[in-house]
Scaffold this active site. Structure first.
Site, PDB file in Angstrom:
ATOM      1  CE1 TYR A 145      -3.821   2.354   0.676  1.00 20.61           C
ATOM      2  CE2 TYR A 145      -2.428   3.263   2.404  1.00 20.61           C
ATOM      3  CZ  TYR A 145      -3.548   3.348   1.599  1.00 20.61           C
ATOM      4  OH  TYR A 145      -4.396   4.426   1.713  1.00 20.61           O
ATOM      5  CG  ASP A 240       5.817   3.560   0.652  1.00 21.90           C
ATOM      6  OD1 ASP A 240       6.154   4.156   1.698  1.00 21.90           O
ATOM      7  OD2 ASP A 240       4.640   3.495   0.267  1.00 21.90           O
ATOM      8  CE  LYS A 268       2.379   4.822   8.248  1.00 15.34           C
ATOM      9  NZ  LYS A 268       0.966   4.933   8.597  1.00 15.34           N
TER      10      LYS A 268
HETATM   11  N1  HOZ Z   1      -3.768   3.052   5.986  1.00 20.46           N
HETATM   12  C1  HOZ Z   1      -3.070   3.413   7.167  1.00 20.46           C
HETATM   13  C2  HOZ Z   1      -2.505   2.220   7.840  1.00 20.46           C
HETATM   14  N2  HOZ Z   1      -1.800   1.336   7.015  1.00 20.46           N
HETATM   15  C3  HOZ Z   1      -3.904   4.260   8.100  1.00 20.46           C
HETATM   16  C4  HOZ Z   1      -5.109   3.619   8.649  1.00 20.46           C
HETATM   17  C5  HOZ Z   1      -5.942   4.598   9.497  1.00 20.46           C
HETATM   18  O1  HOZ Z   1      -5.495   5.643   9.880  1.00 20.46           O
HETATM   19  O2  HOZ Z   1      -7.109   4.281   9.707  1.00 20.46           O
END
Ligand code: HOZ
Length: 430
Positions: A145, A240, A268
């Protein structure tokens, strides 16, 4: 499962004004048969919900909180920056300091551009790779992702895998056609594709340690083959490191596996809990970004002084002697403890960690790809999630997300977590 009273009330109110009641899909807890907890506050390794219930937190805001919540040095830095104003839309010294810290930590990065999120970092790095190479094709890997930019929302992990949707309506077919998604950790498949189409590939983007299909480590030779073949065919390699940067090691996964990508994405941790993203790489490539070059990318809040201050304060703590060794030791303690608890319960479980990122799958065979991850017992995971939440342990509400430890997690927190896991699994066995 029953939701605590105040969270329940807030959720009922939230769904009226926010789609699904949340601002990011996974946190709605739908795939694990629960409703979200609304959070009042957090401190160290503990998060407190709107009803005052306390949980040991292994989400850590999905990765940023490597020092735990409300670390005094980070709080002080934000407060100090705040006294001078919250946003200027003009450069500050803080941006230079954080850029210099990232460059010093990551040898493949000679220049860096700050943005506001990991999505923006990956999206901008892809545009740069396309602008630099003059090619359109992007290669990614199933279950990885890289945020929700159109190009990258193909066979993605995280919420996309959690909700079981292959892509997303709204992504134009011609856009998706420029993205090839290949099985993670499959060196032969990658080689075959590069042999056939390598000359059209602008870039290959990868999570060097996948954290959005649960935790999946790269198999021996996988990252090396990406480096070798991209160089051979004139495509750029993008790591990434939004999750892994300053997480699995100070220099990120690239320092752990000794690979130098052409571009890297961050987010992050480098924002210390405030919204941030960044992408960087070799000067020769980065100098193609506007205003130095023609590839356009911009942002009103980019380099925001509060986020920069929080990032600088966080990275300063991470540079302290033995920081990563201590964190690694605690992660190993949790990993071993969970594996032993699962073994005693009789459930087949795969537990793994890379630095302070952890993954736990309910299946008998090792997990090397999203296909393997999908074979894990998702119904059992849901019950496990619910049980752990009842026991005061807050883990990601999805099998396809990682767990994160912080330096605020003590042996006592970890042992309590292991005892809770054992209790929950034992109950599920009965
Ligand atoms: N997609 C992020 C975690 N892999 C964020 C999920 C979230 O903040 O709900």
């Amino acid at each position: 499962m029953k939701t605590p009273k105040n969270s329940c009330r807030l959720y009922e109110r939230a769904v009226q004004s926010i789609p699904g009641g949340v601002n990011s899909p996974v946190r709605a807890c739908k795939s694990v048969g629960a409703d979200p907890l609304f959070i009042r506050s957090a401190d160290g390794a503990v998060i407190v919900d709107a009803d005052g219930n306390r949980y040991i937190d292994y989400i850590g805001s999905w990765g940023p909180m490597i020092l735990g919540h409300r670390h005094p040095a980070v709080m002080a830095a934000i407060q100090k920056a705040m006294q001078r104003g919250t946003s200027f839309g003009a450069p500050t010294d803080l941006e230079i300091t954080l850029a210099e810290m990232v460059i010093a930590a990551v040898p493949s990065v000679e220049m860096v551009r700050m943005v506001n999120s990991g999505t923006e970092a990956a999206m901008s790095a892809i545009r740069l790779a396309r602008g630099y190479t003059g090619r359109d094709l992007v290669v990614k890997f199933d279950g990885c992702y890289h945020g929700h930019a159109d190009t990258l929302l193909v066979a993605a992990g995280s919420g996309v895998a959690t909700l079981g949707i292959p892509g997303s309506p709204g992504v134009p077919k011609p856009t998706a056609r420029h993205t090839l998604s290949l099985p993670y950790n499959d060196i032969d498949c990658f080689r075959r594709v590069m042999q056939k189409q390598g000359g059209q590939v602008a870039c290959v983007i990868v999570e060097p340690v996948a954290g959005n299909m649960g935790l999946v480590a790269p198999v021996k030779g996988f990252l090396q083959s990406l480096r070798k073949l991209t160089a051979e065919y004139g495509a750029l390699l993008i790591f990434d490191e939004v999750m892994t940067g300053f997480r699995v090691a100070y220099g990120g996964a690239q320092s752990l596996y000794r690979i130098q990508p052409d571009l890297s994405c961050f987010g992050k941790i480098i924002g210390g809990g405030l919204p941030v993203g960044a992408y960087g790489g070799r000067r020769k490539i980065m100098s193609h970004i506007a205003p130095q070059g023609p590839v356009y990318q911009a942002g009103t809040l980019s380099g925001n002084p509060l986020a920069m201050a929080a990032g600088i304060a966080t990275l300063t703590q991470l540079r302290k002697k033995s920081f990563y060794e201590k964190l690694e030791k605690q992660s190993a303690r949790l990993c071993t403890g969970l594996a032993a608890a699962a073994a005693r319960s009789g459930f087949p479980v795969q537990v793994d960690h890379v630095g302070s990122m952890l993954g736990m799958f309910f299946c008998a065979d090792p997990v090397r790809s999203i296909e393997d991850a999908k074979k894990s017992d998702l119904a059992l995971f849901s019950k496990f999630y619910q049980g752990m939440r009842r026991e005061g342990v807050y883990i990601a509400p999805s099998q396809f997300e990682a767990l994160f430890l912080s330096s605020a997690h003590t042996s006592e927190h970890i042992d309590r977590t292991v005892r809770a896991a054992e209790k929950v699994l034992k109950r599920l066995r009965e």
